[in-house]
Write a protein that holds these residues in place. Structure first.
Motif, PDB file in Angstrom:
ATOM      1  N   ALA A 197      32.773  28.297  32.429  1.00  0.00           N
ATOM      2  CA  ALA A 197      32.001  27.096  32.734  1.00  0.00           C
ATOM      3  C   ALA A 197      32.455  25.904  31.904  1.00  0.00           C
ATOM      4  CB  ALA A 197      30.512  27.361  32.505  1.00  0.00           C
ATOM      5  N   GLY A 198      33.011  26.172  30.728  1.00  0.00           N
ATOM      6  CA  GLY A 198      33.472  25.087  29.877  1.00  0.00           C
ATOM      7  C   GLY A 198      34.641  24.319  30.442  1.00  0.00           C
ATOM      8  N   ALA A 199      35.314  24.849  31.454  1.00  0.00           N
ATOM      9  CA  ALA A 199      36.472  24.166  32.034  1.00  0.00           C
ATOM     10  C   ALA A 199      36.076  22.865  32.707  1.00  0.00           C
ATOM     11  CB  ALA A 199      37.174  25.077  33.034  1.00  0.00           C
ATOM     12  N   GLY A 200      34.905  22.848  33.338  1.00  0.00           N
ATOM     13  CA  GLY A 200      34.422  21.634  33.985  1.00  0.00           C
ATOM     14  C   GLY A 200      35.062  21.330  35.321  1.00  0.00           C
ATOM     15  N   ILE A 201      36.010  22.150  35.763  1.00  0.00           N
ATOM     16  CA  ILE A 201      36.663  21.978  37.057  1.00  0.00           C
ATOM     17  C   ILE A 201      36.817  23.351  37.690  1.00  0.00           C
ATOM     18  CG2 ILE A 201      37.931  19.926  36.309  1.00  0.00           C
ATOM     19  CD1 ILE A 201      40.427  21.712  36.119  1.00  0.00           C
ATOM     20  N   PRO A 202      37.083  23.424  38.996  1.00  0.00           N
ATOM     21  CA  PRO A 202      37.302  24.734  39.618  1.00  0.00           C
ATOM     22  C   PRO A 202      38.514  25.432  39.002  1.00  0.00           C
ATOM     23  CG  PRO A 202      36.941  23.050  41.294  1.00  0.00           C
ATOM     24  CD  PRO A 202      37.111  22.325  39.989  1.00  0.00           C
ATOM     25  N   LEU A 203      38.352  26.719  38.762  1.00  0.00           N
ATOM     26  CA  LEU A 203      39.445  27.537  38.241  1.00  0.00           C
ATOM     27  C   LEU A 203      39.993  28.358  39.400  1.00  0.00           C
ATOM     28  CD1 LEU A 203      37.693  28.639  34.934  1.00  0.00           C
ATOM     29  CD2 LEU A 203      39.545  26.965  35.165  1.00  0.00           C
ATOM     30  N   VAL A 204      41.204  28.041  39.815  1.00  0.00           N
ATOM     31  CA  VAL A 204      41.723  28.586  41.063  1.00  0.00           C
ATOM     32  C   VAL A 204      42.938  29.476  40.835  1.00  0.00           C
ATOM     33  CG1 VAL A 204      40.854  26.640  42.391  1.00  0.00           C
ATOM     34  CG2 VAL A 204      43.149  26.521  41.410  1.00  0.00           C
ATOM     35  N   HIS A 205      43.320  30.164  41.903  1.00  0.00           N
ATOM     36  CA  HIS A 205      44.517  31.013  41.949  1.00  0.00           C
ATOM     37  C   HIS A 205      44.407  32.241  41.049  1.00  0.00           C
ATOM     38  CE1 HIS A 205      46.059  27.767  44.254  1.00  0.00           C
ATOM     39  NE2 HIS A 205      46.225  26.957  43.225  1.00  0.00           N
ATOM     40  N   GLY A 206      43.184  32.619  40.708  1.00  0.00           N
ATOM     41  CA  GLY A 206      42.959  33.853  39.977  1.00  0.00           C
ATOM     42  C   GLY A 206      41.921  34.688  40.706  1.00  0.00           C
ATOM     43  N   THR A 207      42.178  35.980  40.874  1.00  0.00           N
ATOM     44  CA  THR A 207      41.271  36.874  41.589  1.00  0.00           C
ATOM     45  C   THR A 207      40.916  38.055  40.700  1.00  0.00           C
ATOM     46  OG1 THR A 207      42.285  36.289  43.708  1.00  0.00           O
ATOM     47  CG2 THR A 207      40.931  38.288  43.643  1.00  0.00           C
ATOM     48  N   PRO A 208      39.621  38.291  40.424  1.00  0.00           N
ATOM     49  CA  PRO A 208      39.248  39.436  39.578  1.00  0.00           C
ATOM     50  C   PRO A 208      39.169  40.737  40.370  1.00  0.00           C
ATOM     51  CG  PRO A 208      37.298  38.176  40.131  1.00  0.00           C
ATOM     52  CD  PRO A 208      38.463  37.442  40.755  1.00  0.00           C
ATOM     53  N   MET A 209      39.565  41.811  39.709  1.00  0.00           N
ATOM     54  CA  MET A 209      39.420  43.158  40.256  1.00  0.00           C
ATOM     55  C   MET A 209      38.697  44.023  39.221  1.00  0.00           C
ATOM     56  SD  MET A 209      40.643  43.449  43.309  1.00  0.00           S
ATOM     57  CE  MET A 209      41.427  42.213  44.356  1.00  0.00           C
ATOM     58  N   PRO A 210      38.148  45.169  39.624  1.00  0.00           N
ATOM     59  CA  PRO A 210      37.401  46.018  38.687  1.00  0.00           C
ATOM     60  C   PRO A 210      38.302  46.635  37.619  1.00  0.00           C
ATOM     61  CG  PRO A 210      36.855  46.546  40.972  1.00  0.00           C
ATOM     62  CD  PRO A 210      38.067  45.675  41.015  1.00  0.00           C
ATOM     63  N   PHE A 211      37.921  46.481  36.353  1.00  0.00           N
ATOM     64  CA  PHE A 211      38.614  47.139  35.242  1.00  0.00           C
ATOM     65  C   PHE A 211      38.309  48.627  35.277  1.00  0.00           C
ATOM     66  CE2 PHE A 211      39.186  48.135  30.628  1.00  0.00           C
ATOM     67  CZ  PHE A 211      40.494  47.675  30.489  1.00  0.00           C
ATOM     68  N   ASP A 212      39.040  49.386  34.523  1.00  0.00           N
ATOM     69  CA  ASP A 212      38.859  50.833  34.469  1.00  0.00           C
ATOM     70  C   ASP A 212      37.399  51.190  34.192  1.00  0.00           C
ATOM     71  OD1 ASP A 212      39.403  53.527  34.427  1.00  0.00           O
ATOM     72  OD2 ASP A 212      40.271  53.522  32.417  1.00  0.00           O
ATOM     73  N   ASN A 213      36.852  52.093  35.007  1.00  0.00           N
ATOM     74  CA  ASN A 213      35.489  52.619  34.869  1.00  0.00           C
ATOM     75  C   ASN A 213      34.414  51.564  35.109  1.00  0.00           C
ATOM     76  OD1 ASN A 213      34.008  55.029  34.491  1.00  0.00           O
ATOM     77  ND2 ASN A 213      33.382  54.354  32.457  1.00  0.00           N
ATOM     78  N   TYR A 214      34.755  50.481  35.788  1.00  0.00           N
ATOM     79  CA  TYR A 214      33.768  49.441  36.082  1.00  0.00           C
ATOM     80  C   TYR A 214      32.632  49.995  36.933  1.00  0.00           C
ATOM     81  CZ  TYR A 214      32.035  44.789  37.401  1.00  0.00           C
ATOM     82  OH  TYR A 214      31.257  43.669  37.595  1.00  0.00           O
ATOM     83  N   PHE A 215      32.947  50.976  37.793  1.00  0.00           N
ATOM     84  CA  PHE A 215      31.931  51.589  38.658  1.00  0.00           C
ATOM     85  C   PHE A 215      31.491  52.958  38.141  1.00  0.00           C
ATOM     86  CE2 PHE A 215      34.191  48.754  41.704  1.00  0.00           C
ATOM     87  CZ  PHE A 215      33.112  47.943  42.045  1.00  0.00           C
ATOM     88  N   ASP A 216      31.674  53.168  36.813  1.00  0.00           N
ATOM     89  CA  ASP A 216      31.219  54.416  36.181  1.00  0.00           C
ATOM     90  C   ASP A 216      31.785  55.659  36.860  1.00  0.00           C
ATOM     91  OD1 ASP A 216      29.597  52.994  34.331  1.00  0.00           O
ATOM     92  OD2 ASP A 216      28.051  52.795  35.862  1.00  0.00           O
ATOM     93  N   GLY A 217      33.028  55.583  37.308  1.00  0.00           N
ATOM     94  CA  GLY A 217      33.691  56.736  37.892  1.00  0.00           C
ATOM     95  C   GLY A 217      33.275  57.075  39.308  1.00  0.00           C
ATOM     96  N   GLN A 218      32.468  56.215  39.937  1.00  0.00           N
ATOM     97  CA  GLN A 218      31.971  56.495  41.280  1.00  0.00           C
ATOM     98  C   GLN A 218      32.926  56.051  42.382  1.00  0.00           C
ATOM     99  OE1 GLN A 218      29.016  58.289  41.653  1.00  0.00           O
ATOM    100  NE2 GLN A 218      29.408  58.427  39.442  1.00  0.00           N
ATOM    101  N   VAL A 219      33.907  55.217  42.029  1.00  0.00           N
ATOM    102  CA  VAL A 219      34.848  54.692  43.018  1.00  0.00           C
ATOM    103  C   VAL A 219      36.267  55.011  42.561  1.00  0.00           C
ATOM    104  CG1 VAL A 219      35.712  52.614  44.167  1.00  0.00           C
ATOM    105  CG2 VAL A 219      33.269  52.822  43.638  1.00  0.00           C
TER     106      VAL A 219
END
Length: 422
Positions: free
Chosen positions: A161-183
């Motif tokens: 939020a501190g950037a004050g402008i849209p932050l583009v061209h980056g896409t997040p994906m789940p890190f290891d164990n983000y879904f507690d091993g369910q996916v």
């Protein structure tokens, strides 16, 4: 001990409200050596913060200090941009002979601006230039720096939020164990890559921390990292490992990705690469990726020669014989036993821990408690910080040179702080 907050008038009246660490540690620090800091009032603090990981060899390490003083006293080059200097040559030769060659890593070495976020910016720019694509994939709870490109691949909402402008061209994906091993690992990521209707632009690269420091000490499994590397190879994406905080031996091996047996395409280093807390960063990459035009990424302070001096001294002192890694792993086992004892004391309720080498975190279900533990630890003479998206993790980051007795002292203070905030 009892800490009386000092008069911080000039800091409060003149320094910006953006200051942060000084709010949790209301002292005026004056001297430091090894794993201890001393304030103006004569109080001593055991340091389990280590300059946010930039002081792996402790404060004012005597071997590095001697090398630096000798260099300055003989009027060695201080500011050199990217000119060839004797100090730079000595560092490059030491880095090649002690770090790269024994690990069969054929990387070219780039000196961007001397901060970690500048190394990340260089890595992102190079990946986009090589692949001719704009998109970069990062991971949930990642932290890669505070400049705009780095923020675009950082997960923390407050920092973004501190950037004050849209932050583009980056896409997040789940890190290891983000879904507690369910996916299954990378199910969502690979599905998006293969689906022409997913809306995911073909990425130039993936950037990852093997242990997410600011994200809460989230440790990626070696098999997850290997699968990520294989996915990048199948999908023609570069793999960038951000080793800014976890490199230089923090997890045991010099590079944090060594345990997984992978060779990233690009690696960023900063923080403890100078060994002395002097600003310095590196961007390493496979030779065939070196398609930069001269001066295409530069910076006035990219040639910090005093940092080259202390960096070479650190490599030759601590990494030539392999003992640093063994000691770090042994100290890590000492920490793990102590944290297990703390968790057992509470019956495993409301507190857990995780880590590798000499980076560990204690997570509290009562998220506010982590801050209370750190505050009480400061009162007792121990410097700790919190991490995680809601500051719910107490982060342990002592110097790699910490002695077994110093480590035991700090862990006893931690245990008392946890106990007294229950």
């Amino acid at each position: 001990m009892t800490i009386t907050p000092p008069a911080l008038s000039v800091f409060q009246t003149l320094e910006s409200e953006v200051r942060s660490y000084c709010r949790g540690w209301p002292a005026v620090f004056d001297r430091a050596q090894g794993s201890y800091l001393h304030d103006e009032d004569g109080h001593t603090y055991l340091d389990f913060f280590a300059g946010a990981g930039s002081l792996n060899y402790g404060h004012n390490n005597p071997v590095l200090k001697r090398a630096l003083i000798d260099y300055i006293e003989r009027d060695g080059i201080t500011h050199g941009l990217d000119m060839a200097t004797a100090a730079k040559r000595n560092f490059l030769e030491s880095f090649e002979n002690i770090v790269l060659r024994p690990r069969d890593l054929p990387y070219k070495v780039m000196f961007p601006g001397p901060t970690g976020t500048n190394a990340v910016e260089a890595a992102l720019k190079l990946a986009r230039k090589v692949k001719g694509r704009e998109s970069i994939v990062s991971f949930t709870n990642a932290f890669h720096g505070m400049s705009l490109g780095s923020l675009a691949v950082t997960g923390n909402a407050f920092k973004r939020a501190g950037a004050g402008i849209p932050l583009v061209h980056g896409t997040p994906m789940p890190f290891d164990n983000y879904f507690d091993g369910q996916v299954p690992d990378f199910l969502w990521f690979e599905r998006l890559l293969e689906d022409q209707g997913s809306g995911l632009n073909k990425p130039a690269a993936v950037i990852v921390e093997t242990v997410q420091g600011e994200g809460g000490i989230n440790v990626a499994r070696p098999e997850w990292l290997r699968a990520l590397k294989e996915l990048c190879e199948r999908q023609d994406m570069l793999l960038i490992v951000d080793d800014i905080q976890m490199g230089c031996g923090r997890t045991g091996a010099f590079f944090s990705f060594e345990e997984a047996g992978i060779t990233p395409d690009i690696v960023t280093l900063s923080k403890s690469i100078s060994g002395y807390g002097l600003p310095m960063s590196l961007c390493l990459f496979r030779p065939e990726l070196d398609i930069w035009e001269p001066g295409e990424h530069n910076g006035t302070f990219r040639g910090n020669n005093p940092a080259f001096v202390t960096a070479a001294a650190a490599l030759n002192t601590y990494w030539a014989d392999g003992q640093m890694e063994k000691q770090t792993l042994a100290r890590g086992e000492q920490v793990e036993r102590a944290l297990l004892s703390i968790v057992d004391e509470f019956g495993g309720e409301g507190v857990s821990f995780r880590g590798r080498g000499l980076v560990w975190g204690m997570e509290f279900e009562d998220k506010a408690r982590a801050g209370k533990v750190c505050a009480r630890a400061f009162e007792l003479g121990l410097l700790l910080e919190t991490s995680g998206p809601e500051s719910e993790v107490v982060k342990l980051l002592p110097a790699l040179t910490v002695s077994a007795d110093e480590l035991d002292e700090g862990l006893r203070i931690l245990a008392r702080s946890v106990r007294e905030t229950a």
